[in-house]
Design an enzyme around this catalytic site. Structure first.
Site, mmCIF file in Angstrom:
data_model
loop_
_atom_site.group_PDB
_atom_site.id
_atom_site.type_symbol
_atom_site.label_atom_id
_atom_site.label_comp_id
_atom_site.label_asym_id
_atom_site.label_seq_id
_atom_site.Cartn_x
_atom_site.Cartn_y
_atom_site.Cartn_z
ATOM 1 N N ASP A 174 -31.520 -33.650 -5.243
ATOM 2 C CA ASP A 174 -31.150 -32.227 -5.214
ATOM 3 C C ASP A 174 -29.769 -31.991 -4.605
ATOM 4 O OD1 ASP A 174 -32.682 -33.100 -2.857
ATOM 5 O OD2 ASP A 174 -32.442 -31.059 -2.111
ATOM 6 N N HIS A 175 -29.057 -33.081 -4.269
ATOM 7 C CA HIS A 175 -27.695 -32.955 -3.728
ATOM 8 C C HIS A 175 -26.650 -33.579 -4.647
ATOM 9 C CE1 HIS A 175 -29.101 -31.515 0.270
ATOM 10 N NE2 HIS A 175 -30.228 -32.000 -0.256
ATOM 11 N N HIS A 234 -30.198 -37.726 -1.972
ATOM 12 C CA HIS A 234 -31.370 -37.155 -2.626
ATOM 13 C C HIS A 234 -30.900 -36.437 -3.894
ATOM 14 C CE1 HIS A 234 -34.581 -36.976 0.794
ATOM 15 N NE2 HIS A 234 -34.961 -37.808 -0.163
ATOM 16 N N HIS A 255 -30.491 -24.279 1.856
ATOM 17 C CA HIS A 255 -31.414 -25.378 1.546
ATOM 18 C C HIS A 255 -32.805 -24.989 2.043
ATOM 19 C CE1 HIS A 255 -33.385 -29.295 1.451
ATOM 20 N NE2 HIS A 255 -32.489 -29.615 0.545
ATOM 21 N N HIS A 273 -32.362 -37.013 9.150
ATOM 22 C CA HIS A 273 -33.131 -36.766 7.924
ATOM 23 C C HIS A 273 -33.989 -38.011 7.637
ATOM 24 C CE1 HIS A 273 -34.075 -34.671 4.283
ATOM 25 N NE2 HIS A 273 -33.299 -35.346 3.461
ATOM 26 N N ASP A 316 -29.241 -31.958 4.905
ATOM 27 C CA ASP A 316 -30.683 -31.959 5.199
ATOM 28 C C ASP A 316 -30.928 -32.617 6.546
ATOM 29 O OD1 ASP A 316 -30.795 -30.977 2.678
ATOM 30 O OD2 ASP A 316 -32.238 -32.444 1.906
ATOM 31 N N HIS A 344 -25.950 -36.698 1.585
ATOM 32 C CA HIS A 344 -26.829 -37.856 1.381
ATOM 33 C C HIS A 344 -27.154 -37.862 -0.103
ATOM 34 C CE1 HIS A 344 -29.576 -34.503 1.740
ATOM 35 N NE2 HIS A 344 -30.621 -35.241 1.415
HETATM 36 ZN ZN LIG Z 1 -32.358 -31.638 -0.085
HETATM 37 ZN ZN LIG Z 2 -32.731 -34.681 1.490
#
Ligand SMILES: [Zn+2]
Ligand SMILES: [Zn+2]
Length: 344
Positions: free
Chosen positions: A115-116, A113, A301, A203, A226, A111
């Site tokens: 942090d990915h 976000h 994660h 998520h 996530d 996805h």
């Molecule tokens: Zn994340």
């Molecule tokens: Zn996420």
């Protein structure tokens, strides 16, 4: 003190001083660096004949631990090299693990976000410089084209500088921009030995978000991305050798939230509270993994990111010894047509 001890002590002091002086001398520094660079260049890891998963990021955005990069797992075989998510600091981990950037098959995003996806541009550049001749393919559910178009636009000038400086022979311009590949959940990628399937996860409100299952020569790994504990994911993960799963340590998170509220940092406390409903409480995972016939559950994660051995221990609270907490640069090796899993 005996005469012998006095002489030994004096020799150690003299050698330490001489060593310190030598260390500041340019020829000594040059020689040490030559040795270090040669050792680095000569230490490429041997290709493992099977399915290998390398942890190139185990952290979530909550908590800052320089020993843990944000979400990234590498799935490597002699013929394939997939990166599943590339969070902040993961390009450094990828380099440290000496992963084969010259033969990157594709990046798979779960996805979008931050942090990915934060490491996308660095991974694109590293694989281009390593000799990739076509665009880096970035797979993802609906929305991946927006992310890739944005990165391509932001780094357009950078690509131009590098081609102008190093030449089109070294950096073919057509291989510079990334290429988005949008899929519907289901079969994503396949050849004779490898099948990659994407799985819808929970998520919410981030929709769609997916996990991935990789099947290779009788071995299988599932990466959740996530998600809350998701029936859909565990159904698709049935019988898998390893599941890497998003994980939330409820007790640690509650302590953080209370401390933030007490300190008057109410907006941050609110964010911590919001986070808790779209990640998987660790206590829900073992039973689901066992019921699905999964051999090895590995938590990654990590929410919040453990800062030390105390918070790592708290993360595994209430879980059996069999469940593992991922660490950056850990390697899981699965020989083909076998049940063996070795971890180093
Ligand atoms: Zn994340
Ligand atoms: Zn996420």
């Amino acid at each position: 003190m005996s005469r012998y001890l006095k002489i030994t002590g004096a020799v150690v002091v003299v050698l330490t001083i001489l060593g310190g002086v030598a260390y500041r001398a340019a020829p000594v520094q040059d020689a040490l660096m030559r040795t270090g660079v040669a050792a680095m260049l000569g230490s490429a890891p041997e290709t493992f004949d099977g399915l290998q998963i390398v942890v190139c990021g185990s952290a979530s955005p909550l908590g800052n631990n320089p020993d843990r990069a944000q979400a990234c797992l590498a799935v490597v075989t002699p013929e394939h090299f997939f990166l599943v998510d590339v969070g902040a600091r993961s390009p450094m981990r990828i380099a440290q693990a000496q992963l084969p950037m010259n033969r990157l098959t594709a990046v798979m995003l779960t996805h979008f976000h931050s942090d990915h996806i934060a490491g996308l541009a660095d991974v694109n550049l590293a694989s281009w410089v390593a000799g990739r001749q076509a665009s880096m393919q970035v797979y993802g559910p609906q929305g991946v084209e927006t992310v890739v178009a944005g990165f391509n636009q932001a780094y357009r000038l950078d690509r131009g500088y590098r081609v102008a400086h190093h030449g089109e022979g070294l950096l073919p311009p057509s291989a510079g921009p990334m290429k988005a590949v949008t899929f519907q959940p289901g079969l994503v990628w396949q050849d004779d030995d490898m099948t990659v399937t994407s799985i819808l996860v929970d998520h919410h409100p981030i929709d769609p978000a997916v996990g991935y299952r990789f099947d290779y020569r009788g071995r299988s790994v599932v990466i959740s991305g996530d998600t809350n504990a998701s029936d859909n994911l565990f159904a698709a993960a049935a019988g898998a050798d390893i599941v890497f799963h998003d994980a939330l340590a409820r007790d640690s998170l509650d302590i953080m939230q209370n401390a933030l509220a007490k300190a008057g940092r109410s907006s941050f406390a609110q964010i911590v509270a919001d986070v808790s409903d779209y990640h998987a409480d660790t206590r829900t995972l073992e039973e689901a993994a066992t019921a699905a016939g999964i051999e090895q559950l590995v938590l990654y994660h990590l929410v919040p990111t453990p800062m030390n051995s105390l918070t790592e221990t708290m993360f595994l609270r209430g879980l059996s010894d069999k469940t593992l907490l991922a660490h950056d640069l850990q390697i899981f090796e699965l020989p083909p047509e076998s049940e063996e899993i070795s971890i180093r």
